[in-house]
Design a protein around this motif. Structure first.
Motif, PDB file in Angstrom:
ATOM      1  N   LYS A  50       0.844  -1.187   0.000  1.00 60.30           N
ATOM      2  CA  LYS A  50       0.000   0.000   0.000  1.00 60.30           C
ATOM      3  C   LYS A  50       0.882   1.241   0.000  1.00 60.30           C
ATOM      4  CE  LYS A  50      -2.397  -0.965   3.725  1.00 60.30           C
ATOM      5  NZ  LYS A  50      -3.451  -0.869   4.764  1.00 60.30           N
ATOM      6  N   MET A  51       0.475   2.244  -0.773  1.00 62.26           N
ATOM      7  CA  MET A  51       1.187   3.509  -0.791  1.00 62.26           C
ATOM      8  C   MET A  51       0.171   4.629  -0.583  1.00 62.26           C
ATOM      9  SD  MET A  51       3.717   5.023  -3.745  1.00 62.26           S
ATOM     10  CE  MET A  51       4.921   3.712  -3.498  1.00 62.26           C
ATOM     11  N   THR A  52       0.391   5.442   0.449  1.00 56.35           N
ATOM     12  CA  THR A  52      -0.479   6.585   0.701  1.00 56.35           C
ATOM     13  C   THR A  52       0.119   7.810   0.035  1.00 56.35           C
ATOM     14  OG1 THR A  52      -0.984   5.644   2.885  1.00 56.35           O
ATOM     15  CG2 THR A  52      -1.733   7.873   2.462  1.00 56.35           C
ATOM     16  N   VAL A  53      -0.687   8.497  -0.779  1.00 61.80           N
ATOM     17  CA  VAL A  53      -0.205   9.676  -1.506  1.00 61.80           C
ATOM     18  C   VAL A  53      -1.118  10.860  -1.214  1.00 61.80           C
ATOM     19  CG1 VAL A  53       0.852   8.286  -3.317  1.00 61.80           C
ATOM     20  CG2 VAL A  53      -1.510   9.087  -3.595  1.00 61.80           C
ATOM     21  N   GLN A  54      -0.619  12.074  -1.510  1.00 59.07           N
ATOM     22  CA  GLN A  54      -1.369  13.299  -1.230  1.00 59.07           C
ATOM     23  C   GLN A  54      -1.252  14.264  -2.388  1.00 59.07           C
ATOM     24  OE1 GLN A  54      -0.143  16.554  -0.692  1.00 59.07           O
ATOM     25  NE2 GLN A  54      -1.889  17.538   0.281  1.00 59.07           N
ATOM     26  N   SER A  55      -2.305  15.042  -2.591  1.00 56.80           N
ATOM     27  CA  SER A  55      -2.299  16.075  -3.623  1.00 56.80           C
ATOM     28  C   SER A  55      -3.124  17.263  -3.153  1.00 56.80           C
ATOM     29  CB  SER A  55      -2.878  15.538  -4.940  1.00 56.80           C
ATOM     30  OG  SER A  55      -3.104  16.596  -5.859  1.00 56.80           O
ATOM     31  N   ASP A  56      -2.692  18.472  -3.511  1.00 51.93           N
ATOM     32  CA  ASP A  56      -3.485  19.672  -3.230  1.00 51.93           C
ATOM     33  C   ASP A  56      -4.628  19.819  -4.231  1.00 51.93           C
ATOM     34  OD1 ASP A  56      -1.840  20.305  -1.112  1.00 51.93           O
ATOM     35  OD2 ASP A  56      -0.551  21.635  -2.288  1.00 51.93           O
ATOM     36  N   VAL A  81      -9.673   6.852  -2.599  1.00 51.73           N
ATOM     37  CA  VAL A  81      -9.469   8.279  -2.394  1.00 51.73           C
ATOM     38  C   VAL A  81     -10.152   8.713  -1.113  1.00 51.73           C
ATOM     39  CG1 VAL A  81      -9.856  10.590  -3.320  1.00 51.73           C
ATOM     40  CG2 VAL A  81      -9.291   8.702  -4.867  1.00 51.73           C
ATOM     41  N   ILE A  82      -9.393   9.389  -0.246  1.00 54.59           N
ATOM     42  CA  ILE A  82      -9.924   9.917   1.009  1.00 54.59           C
ATOM     43  C   ILE A  82      -9.486  11.378   1.109  1.00 54.59           C
ATOM     44  CG2 ILE A  82     -10.086   9.629   3.508  1.00 54.59           C
ATOM     45  CD1 ILE A  82      -9.095   6.770   3.167  1.00 54.59           C
ATOM     46  N   ASP A  83     -10.377  12.287   0.719  1.00 51.84           N
ATOM     47  CA  ASP A  83     -10.105  13.720   0.749  1.00 51.84           C
ATOM     48  C   ASP A  83      -8.887  14.039  -0.119  1.00 51.84           C
ATOM     49  OD1 ASP A  83      -9.088  16.410   2.418  1.00 51.84           O
ATOM     50  OD2 ASP A  83     -11.258  16.181   2.324  1.00 51.84           O
ATOM     51  N   THR A  84      -7.832  14.610   0.471  1.00 47.92           N
ATOM     52  CA  THR A  84      -6.642  14.962  -0.312  1.00 47.92           C
ATOM     53  C   THR A  84      -5.660  13.809  -0.441  1.00 47.92           C
ATOM     54  OG1 THR A  84      -5.542  15.793   1.676  1.00 47.92           O
ATOM     55  CG2 THR A  84      -6.767  17.395   0.345  1.00 47.92           C
ATOM     56  N   HIS A  85      -5.969  12.671   0.139  1.00 48.80           N
ATOM     57  CA  HIS A  85      -5.089  11.516   0.106  1.00 48.80           C
ATOM     58  C   HIS A  85      -5.725  10.375  -0.704  1.00 48.80           C
ATOM     59  CE1 HIS A  85      -3.077  13.759   3.146  1.00 48.80           C
ATOM     60  NE2 HIS A  85      -2.361  12.767   3.630  1.00 48.80           N
ATOM     61  N   ALA A  86      -4.886   9.472  -1.136  1.00 51.09           N
ATOM     62  CA  ALA A  86      -5.360   8.248  -1.771  1.00 51.09           C
ATOM     63  C   ALA A  86      -4.456   7.113  -1.326  1.00 51.09           C
ATOM     64  CB  ALA A  86      -5.345   8.366  -3.287  1.00 51.09           C
ATOM     65  N   VAL A  87      -5.045   5.957  -1.113  1.00 49.35           N
ATOM     66  CA  VAL A  87      -4.289   4.750  -0.772  1.00 49.35           C
ATOM     67  C   VAL A  87      -4.289   3.845  -1.985  1.00 49.35           C
ATOM     68  CG1 VAL A  87      -4.072   2.785   0.776  1.00 49.35           C
ATOM     69  CG2 VAL A  87      -4.939   4.955   1.658  1.00 49.35           C
ATOM     70  N   LEU A  88      -3.105   3.595  -2.509  1.00 50.71           N
ATOM     71  CA  LEU A  88      -2.932   2.758  -3.701  1.00 50.71           C
ATOM     72  C   LEU A  88      -2.490   1.360  -3.289  1.00 50.71           C
ATOM     73  CD1 LEU A  88      -0.897   5.385  -5.725  1.00 50.71           C
ATOM     74  CD2 LEU A  88      -3.267   4.741  -6.198  1.00 50.71           C
ATOM     75  N   SER A  89      -3.110   0.347  -3.837  1.00 52.54           N
ATOM     76  CA  SER A  89      -2.661  -1.032  -3.643  1.00 52.54           C
ATOM     77  C   SER A  89      -1.917  -1.454  -4.894  1.00 52.54           C
ATOM     78  CB  SER A  89      -3.847  -1.957  -3.385  1.00 52.54           C
ATOM     79  OG  SER A  89      -4.474  -1.634  -2.161  1.00 52.54           O
ATOM     80  N   MET A 116       0.605  -0.015   6.872  1.00 52.54           N
ATOM     81  CA  MET A 116       0.569   1.380   7.326  1.00 52.54           C
ATOM     82  C   MET A 116      -0.132   2.297   6.330  1.00 52.54           C
ATOM     83  SD  MET A 116       3.852   3.861   8.076  1.00 52.54           S
ATOM     84  CE  MET A 116       4.283   3.957   6.321  1.00 52.54           C
ATOM     85  N   GLU A 117      -0.988   3.175   6.847  1.00 50.77           N
ATOM     86  CA  GLU A 117      -1.569   4.265   6.086  1.00 50.77           C
ATOM     87  C   GLU A 117      -1.360   5.549   6.879  1.00 50.77           C
ATOM     88  OE1 GLU A 117      -5.621   3.450   5.106  1.00 50.77           O
ATOM     89  OE2 GLU A 117      -5.171   1.490   4.202  1.00 50.77           O
ATOM     90  N   ILE A 118      -0.892   6.614   6.216  1.00 55.52           N
ATOM     91  CA  ILE A 118      -0.602   7.889   6.880  1.00 55.52           C
ATOM     92  C   ILE A 118      -1.495   8.974   6.300  1.00 55.52           C
ATOM     93  CG2 ILE A 118       1.117   9.713   7.194  1.00 55.52           C
ATOM     94  CD1 ILE A 118       3.255   7.607   7.312  1.00 55.52           C
ATOM     95  N   PHE A 119      -2.125   9.741   7.190  1.00 56.11           N
ATOM     96  CA  PHE A 119      -2.975  10.856   6.793  1.00 56.11           C
ATOM     97  C   PHE A 119      -2.563  12.087   7.590  1.00 56.11           C
ATOM     98  CE2 PHE A 119      -5.285   6.876   6.478  1.00 56.11           C
ATOM     99  CZ  PHE A 119      -5.722   6.901   5.160  1.00 56.11           C
ATOM    100  N   LYS A 120      -2.196  13.162   6.873  1.00 53.87           N
ATOM    101  CA  LYS A 120      -1.789  14.380   7.568  1.00 53.87           C
ATOM    102  C   LYS A 120      -2.103  15.596   6.708  1.00 53.87           C
ATOM    103  CE  LYS A 120       3.126  14.024   6.180  1.00 53.87           C
ATOM    104  NZ  LYS A 120       4.510  13.932   6.710  1.00 53.87           N
ATOM    105  N   GLU A 121      -2.464  16.691   7.391  1.00 49.32           N
ATOM    106  CA  GLU A 121      -2.803  17.926   6.696  1.00 49.32           C
ATOM    107  C   GLU A 121      -2.675  19.107   7.645  1.00 49.32           C
ATOM    108  OE1 GLU A 121      -3.161  19.201   3.978  1.00 49.32           O
ATOM    109  OE2 GLU A 121      -3.689  17.673   2.507  1.00 49.32           O
ATOM    110  N   ILE A 122      -2.712  20.297   7.082  1.00 45.70           N
ATOM    111  CA  ILE A 122      -2.773  21.524   7.864  1.00 45.70           C
ATOM    112  C   ILE A 122      -4.151  21.616   8.516  1.00 45.70           C
ATOM    113  CG2 ILE A 122      -2.769  24.049   7.688  1.00 45.70           C
ATOM    114  CD1 ILE A 122      -0.897  23.725   5.266  1.00 45.70           C
TER     115      ILE A 122
END
Length: 295
Positions: A50-56, A81-89, A116-122
């Motif tokens: 799994k890879m967690t990615v983020q985009s504005d 896709v979860i808000d600004t993040h996506a979890v890729l398998s 592991m999945e990581i979610f972080k934002e301002i």
């Protein structure tokens, strides 16, 4: 002054409540750092990469991303896709090519691994947790951080946790005085930090030591010799989490343990809503001492 929380569940029947408990713990630490927040959740113990990615701009960057990656990797790719993040398998062996493809598109990689999945934002912890639906996430353990930026800008990439190895991430309360010197050394070794945050330097340091063949406990002990400053580190791994404080133990830290869980918090009040906390063994972790719990 940042806030750290960690929760390691000993019993599987509590797994559905992990996200809910971690969210309460992190929200309680809001006034220690209200500019950004993040949580790492460890779910399945074994599974696909799994890879967690983020985009504005997720509506643009995530549109058809799974199809494009599948074409590059010549294997099926799924995306959540979860808000600004996506979890890729991803298929086994596809991480390097996926990283190159995502980097070229300017999509930020939060972390990778099998659990592991990581979610972080301002934003405030309560808002960040709500955006990603953290309360509804289950798992075996997790760590979280709410940040007060002191050494770098308030950005998504400057938020914790930082992950520089598979299924491993780090959160930090404190400051490192030799992070620029260490940044240069790590870059020469091929472990270049991507942000100005000194916490990422610590994460890269641990990864570099693991690459040298030491175990995680030895890598954490190495931070006591090679990293100068005041710090409390909490490290998440596929199987558990570890804690180490600097030799002076300048930053506050407290732990609680019951038959059901082990919890870490920057302050005791982080434990207020945990079940059975009134009967827990509560103590302050000793300075320059590595603690670790594994499943």
């Amino acid at each position: 002054m940042c806030g750290i929380v960690g929760l390691f569940l000993k019993k599987d029947d509590l797994r559905p409540q992990l996200g809910d408990m971690l969210t309460d713990m992190l929200i309680t630490m809001t006034d220690r750092g209200p500019d950004s927040a993040g949580i790492a959740i460890y779910g399945d113990e074994a599974g696909p990469l799994k890879m967690t990615v983020q985009s504005d701009a997720p509506a643009v960057d995530f549109a058809g991303l799974d199809v494009a990656l599948a074409g590059i990797l010549e294997a099926p790719v799924t995306m959540k896709v979860i808000d600004t993040h996506a979890v890729l398998s991803l298929p086994e062996g596809g991480e390097a090519a996926a990283r190159s493809f995502l980097d070229a598109r300017g999509i930020r990689i939060m972390g990778a691994g099998t659990s592991m999945e990581i979610f972080k934002e301002i934003g405030l912890p309560k808002d960040v947790a709500a955006r990603f639906g953290i309360r509804g996430m289950g798992g075996s353990h997790g760590i979280g951080h709410t940040r007060m930026a002191t050494e770098s800008a308030v950005t998504t990439m400057g938020a914790h946790p930082f992950s520089t190895s598979a299924d491993q991430c780090l959160v930090h309360n404190g400051s490192l005085s030799n992070h620029n010197q260490m940044r240069r050394r790590l870059t020469e070794k091929g472990f270049a930090p991507k942000t100005q945050n000194d916490t990422e330097v610590a994460a890269c340091y641990i990864s570099s030591r693991l690459a040298e063949g030491v175990n995680l406990g030895e890598a954490l002990e190495g931070t006591l010799e090679d990293l100068d400053g005041f710090f409390t580190f909490v490290v998440g791994t596929r199987n558990g989490f570890g804690v180490v404080r600097d030799p002076i133990a300048c930053k506050p830290a407290v732990m609680a343990e019951t038959e059901d869980y082990v919890a870490f918090g920057s302050e005791y009040r982080a434990f207020a809503k945990l079940p059975g906390i009134d009967a827990a063994r509560v103590w302050e972790p000793e300075p320059a001492t590595v603690y670790f719990w594994e499943r």
